[in-house]
Design a protein around this motif. Structure first.
Motif, PDB file in Angstrom:
ATOM      1  N   SER A  99      -8.677  -9.140  -2.975  1.00  0.00           N
ATOM      2  CA  SER A  99      -8.834  -9.904  -1.739  1.00  0.00           C
ATOM      3  C   SER A  99      -8.274 -11.312  -1.924  1.00  0.00           C
ATOM      4  CB  SER A  99     -10.317  -9.984  -1.379  1.00  0.00           C
ATOM      5  OG  SER A  99     -10.557 -11.019  -0.451  1.00  0.00           O
ATOM      6  N   GLU A 152     -10.059  -3.685  -4.982  1.00  0.00           N
ATOM      7  CA  GLU A 152      -9.827  -2.349  -4.414  1.00  0.00           C
ATOM      8  C   GLU A 152      -8.944  -1.564  -5.370  1.00  0.00           C
ATOM      9  OE1 GLU A 152      -7.974  -0.098  -0.466  1.00  0.00           O
ATOM     10  OE2 GLU A 152      -7.984  -2.296  -0.584  1.00  0.00           O
ATOM     11  N   ALA A 162      -4.908  -2.482  -8.998  1.00  0.00           N
ATOM     12  CA  ALA A 162      -5.851  -2.839  -7.947  1.00  0.00           C
ATOM     13  C   ALA A 162      -5.273  -3.913  -7.041  1.00  0.00           C
ATOM     14  CB  ALA A 162      -7.159  -3.337  -8.561  1.00  0.00           C
ATOM     15  N   ARG A 183       0.821  -1.211   0.000  1.00  0.00           N
ATOM     16  CA  ARG A 183       0.000   0.000   0.000  1.00  0.00           C
ATOM     17  C   ARG A 183       0.857   1.264   0.000  1.00  0.00           C
ATOM     18  NH1 ARG A 183      -5.363  -0.621   0.728  1.00  0.00           N
ATOM     19  NH2 ARG A 183      -6.094  -2.715   1.261  1.00  0.00           N
TER      20      ARG A 183
END
Length: 216
Positions: A137, A112, A134, A19
């Motif tokens: 999950s 995401e 992206a 991230r």
């Protein structure tokens, strides 16, 4: 895998590390498709968007496909899920998610969106590609559309951040294009070039990169 000049540590495999690197992406929704083509593309180029999915598995990997040999464009080549916009797509994110759902059955609620990489221009096929990055999950599933996708596979994050992994062809029919090692699939061309851009992003700004990095 032992990585020369860019050691893989426990930190490298964490979600927080990913991230942090992906926070340097451009915003994913800066413009609408109706304005993208006339304002930014020459009339002889075509717009497309691809999803660059990183799966948050125990050992993260980038999800890739090998296109069906029966397709009109780039048949049999390794690619990201994606394609050209249609009338229902407001922007490149919509296109990338719709195409991923059609090609590999990816549930958009498990995706995401993190941002976008710089547009990538192809040569002969004259596409300008918007890469949408992206995180997926670990519970996400996928299955190949028989009409469009011959195989679905992953490129490990360890390989992606290894500065010795990609190769730039200097001569021959692939001169000027990148390729990445894989035991089963030939990763080259636009897909390989987008992966190089993603790898540089994760390595951080030039002053923060360790020892050896991908060449400019």
């Amino acid at each position: 895998m032992r990585i020369v000049g860019w050691p893989v540590t426990a930190e490298t495999r964490t979600e927080s590390w990913l991230r942090s690197g992906l926070s340097r992406l451009q915003p994913a929704r800066p413009s609408l498709w109706p304005t993208l083509r006339p304002l930014r593309l020459p009339t002889d180029r075509k717009s497309a968007a691809v999803l660059v999915p990183i799966v948050l598995a125990q050992q993260p990997f980038v999800l890739l496909t090998r296109r069906s040999a029966l397709l009109r464009h780039h048949a049999g080549q390794v690619s990201f899920p994606g394609g050209r916009p249609d009338g229902s797509d407001a922007d490149a994110v919509d296109t990338a998610l719709r195409e991923a759902a059609e090609e590999i059955g990816l549930d958009p609620t498990l995706v995401e969106i993190m941002g976008r990489l710089p547009d990538f221009d192809t040569g002969t096929s004259r596409f300008t590609i918007v890469p949408i990055v992206a995180l997926l999950s670990p519970h996400a599933t996928w299955s190949a559309s028989a009409d469009e996708v011959a195989a679905i596979f992953g490129l490990p994050l360890d390989t992606l951040i290894d500065p010795d992994a990609p190769r730039l062809s200097r001569s021959g029919p692939r001169a000027g294009t990148w390729s990445w090692p894989h035991p089963e699939h030939d990763i080259w061309g636009a897909t390989a070039g987008i992966l190089v851009t993603l790898a540089r992003l994760l390595q951080g700004p030039p002053g923060a990169r360790r020892d050896r990095t991908l060449p400019p």
